[in-house]
Each structure stands twice: as structure tokens, then as C-alpha cells.
Motif scaffolding. Structure first.
Motif, mmCIF file in Angstrom:
data_model
loop_
_atom_site.group_PDB
_atom_site.id
_atom_site.type_symbol
_atom_site.label_atom_id
_atom_site.label_comp_id
_atom_site.label_asym_id
_atom_site.label_seq_id
_atom_site.Cartn_x
_atom_site.Cartn_y
_atom_site.Cartn_z
ATOM 1 N N GLU A 251 14.981 2.585 -3.316
ATOM 2 C CA GLU A 251 15.016 3.489 -2.115
ATOM 3 C C GLU A 251 13.491 3.622 -1.819
ATOM 4 O O GLU A 251 13.116 3.929 -0.737
ATOM 5 C CB GLU A 251 15.712 4.414 -1.916
ATOM 6 N N GLY A 252 12.708 3.899 -3.097
ATOM 7 C CA GLY A 252 11.343 4.388 -3.083
ATOM 8 C C GLY A 252 10.654 3.206 -2.335
ATOM 9 O O GLY A 252 9.537 3.406 -1.516
ATOM 10 N N ASP A 253 10.981 1.913 -2.658
ATOM 11 C CA ASP A 253 10.170 0.756 -2.169
ATOM 12 C C ASP A 253 10.478 0.594 -0.604
ATOM 13 O O ASP A 253 9.341 0.204 0.096
ATOM 14 C CB ASP A 253 10.429 -0.500 -2.847
ATOM 15 N N ARG A 254 11.725 0.921 -0.311
ATOM 16 C CA ARG A 254 11.979 0.868 1.040
ATOM 17 C C ARG A 254 11.246 1.692 1.975
ATOM 18 O O ARG A 254 10.646 1.528 3.089
ATOM 19 C CB ARG A 254 13.721 0.782 1.369
ATOM 20 N N ASP A 255 11.314 3.081 1.488
ATOM 21 C CA ASP A 255 10.785 4.087 2.212
ATOM 22 C C ASP A 255 9.108 3.876 2.232
ATOM 23 O O ASP A 255 8.609 4.230 3.322
ATOM 24 C CB ASP A 255 10.862 5.440 1.389
ATOM 25 N N ARG A 256 8.451 3.247 1.006
ATOM 26 C CA ARG A 256 6.960 2.986 1.101
ATOM 27 C C ARG A 256 6.730 1.866 2.232
ATOM 28 O O ARG A 256 6.019 2.164 3.117
ATOM 29 C CB ARG A 256 6.703 2.291 -0.254
#
Length: 284
Positions: A251-256
Motif C-alpha cells: 500500500e505504501g508503494d501504491r501511495d508513493r
């Protein structure tokens, strides 16, 4: 029985006779000049009814007074009967079209290539046929986009003959990028031929790459967003590509990705999304 792999390899040689000429010039130094004439001719090479001889493809290059015929054969395994039919192909094409003729045999595996390359004795003193064979041992491993762009036909055939090569993912990524340099419809035909001619993991990888390209360049949604130049459109396109290629994202990757507003960075991520194997590779 003719297989999809056989059909795919054959069709690659007939899609663009200029590309095919480039490939044959590089591999065998054949005197082909498609600018002076190039045509796909009948591959039915029977002289009479009792025995039918039909090559996989037959090409004719050059003007009327300096024609050179090229018989294309795809060979997936050893078949001693071909030693008879190959000679007939050459003799009958020469007689029918009044031209010199050479035989090119494409073999995706080295064992078959080694067999196909053996000289064929005709029985007449000094008359020996040595087929020109395209196999894994004499097709270059193309991992440079510029080289692939300069010889699309060879890059496509090379990707198939090196389907088991340790660098196959890079080879396919380079081919996919090189196809962007030609007409989109023609590029899709090359890609389709390569996909059916590959097998196993290489085939699945090529399918994923072309699916990713479809998201980026063919999807109406993606085209609309890219045309508007919105950062969020770029981000969504990147996510669609990575999801299509089954690259794991937190989810962190997607948010980035979604929060990035730098179009230059997003453009770079778009290019990387087609080939990377992980989020770390994307952000590197």
C-alpha cells in the motif's frame, strides 16, 4: 502437423520483406535489395500433380533481370524427407520464376539446427546443397534497443531462437521497446507471431509485456489520461501495468506512485514498469 509455433515463425518472415532482407543480409550476406523489388510469391513449388511440394514461404527480391528467390522453411525437428523436398523447392522455383534461389531454414533449437546445416549430397559430382540455417548459435542475443530497432526481423527471430536464454526477459523487453519504432499494427503482428512461437515462461513473459503495452498505449482510458497530461493519469497507468505484470506492490508503494506529481519521474516509472520485477527496481 503445422503448429502455432511453426506458423508464427513463418509469418515473421513474410510480414515485412524489407525487415526480412535486413536479417538475411546480416546473417548470410545475401545480395538482397528490397528497394529494387520485393514480393511474396506462391509457395506451392510442385512441378506436376503426383507429388505436391509446398514450402513454408517463398520470397522474390530484385528487378526482373536480377531476381533472387528465397525459400523459407521452419524446421522444429529432424525430418530426413526434407532433404528431398528442399532440393525440389529450389529446382522448381528456379524453373518457374527463372531466377537464382537460396534456401533458408529457421530452427529454434540447436539440435535441429545442427542437423539442418549438414550438406545434402545430390549424387551429381560437385552439386551439394548446404542450407542456410538460422539457429541459436548464429543469431545474436540482442539486448540493445538501438540494435533491435535497426533490424526488427532479426530481433524477432532472435527472441524465439533464444527463448531459453538466461537473459530472455531482457531480450523480450528490448524487442517490445523496439516495436514502438514501427507502425503500431505491424508491431502488433510481430508481437503476436513471437508470442505463438515461444513457449513456457518466455511466452508468458511476452504476453505480460504486450498486455502492459496495451494498457499504456491502446486502452482508451489510459490514452485519455495521458493526453490530458495529468499526473494522476500517469500514476494510474503505471499501477495498471504493474498489476497486469503481477509485480507485488505494498500500500505504501501504491501511495508513493499516486502521490507523485513530478511528470518527469512518472514518465521514467512508466518506462520502467514494462520491465521491472519489483517495486524496488521501479523506484531505484
Amino acid at each position: 502437423m503445422v503448429t502455432p509455433r511453426h506458423e508464427g515463425l513463418t509469418k515473421i518472415t513474410t510480414l515485412d520483406l524489407g525487415h526480412t532482407a535486413q536479417m538475411l543480409q546480416e546473417l548470410f550476406d545475401l545480395p538482397l535489395n528490397p528497394s529494387r523489388g520485393a514480393s511474396l510469391i506462391s509457395c506451392g513449388l510442385s512441378e506436376c500433380i503426383p507429388t505436391e511440394y509446398r514450402a513454408d514461404a517463398a520470397l522474390l527480391y530484385g528487378p526482373r533481370d536480377a531476381k533472387l528467390g528465397v525459400v523459407i522453411e521452419v524446421q522444429l525437428k529432424k525430418d530426413v524427407r526434407k532433404h528431398e523436398s528442399w532440393l525440389a523447392y529450389i529446382a522448381n522455383l528456379r524453373a518457374r520464376d527463372h531466377c537464382g534461389v537460396c534456401l533458408v531454414v529457421i530452427c529454434p533449437d540447436q539440435t535441429t539446427a545442427r542437423w539442418a546445416r549438414k550438406p545434402i549430397e545430390t549424387g551429381h559430382p560437385g552439386l551439394v546443397l548446404t542450407p542456410l540455417v538460422i539457429g541459436p548459435d548464429n543469431t545474436p542475443v540482442i539486448t540493445d534497443v538501438a540494435e533491435a530497432v535497426g533490424n526488427i526481423g532479426l530481433a524477432a527471430v532472435s527472441a524465439i531462437t533464444h527463448g531459453k536464454h538466461p537473459q530472455i526477459k531482457t531480450i523480450l523487453a528490448v524487442l517490445a521497446k523496439a516495436l514502438d519504432s514501427i507502425d503500431r499494427e505491424m508491431a502488433q503482428e510481430y508481437a503476436d507471431c513471437v508470442i505463438v512461437a515461444l513457449d513456457g515462461d518466455a511466452q508468458e513473459e511476452m504476453k505480460r509485456m504486450m498486455a502492459a503495452k496495451s494498457y499504456l498505449y491502446q486502452s482508451d482510458y489510459a490514452q485519455k489520461l495521458r493526453a490530458e497530461g495529468r499526473a494522476e493519469g500517469e500514476a494510474e497507468a503505471i499501477l495498471m501495468v504493474l498489476d497486469a505484470r503481477r509485480v507485488l506492490l505494498s500500500e505504501g508503494d501504491r501511495d508513493r506512485i499516486r502521490s507523485c506529481t513530478d511528470l518527469a519521474v512518472l514518465d521514467e516509472w512508466v518506462r520502467r514498469a514494462i520491465v521491472v520485477e519489483s517495486a524496488d527496481d521501479l523506484f531505484a
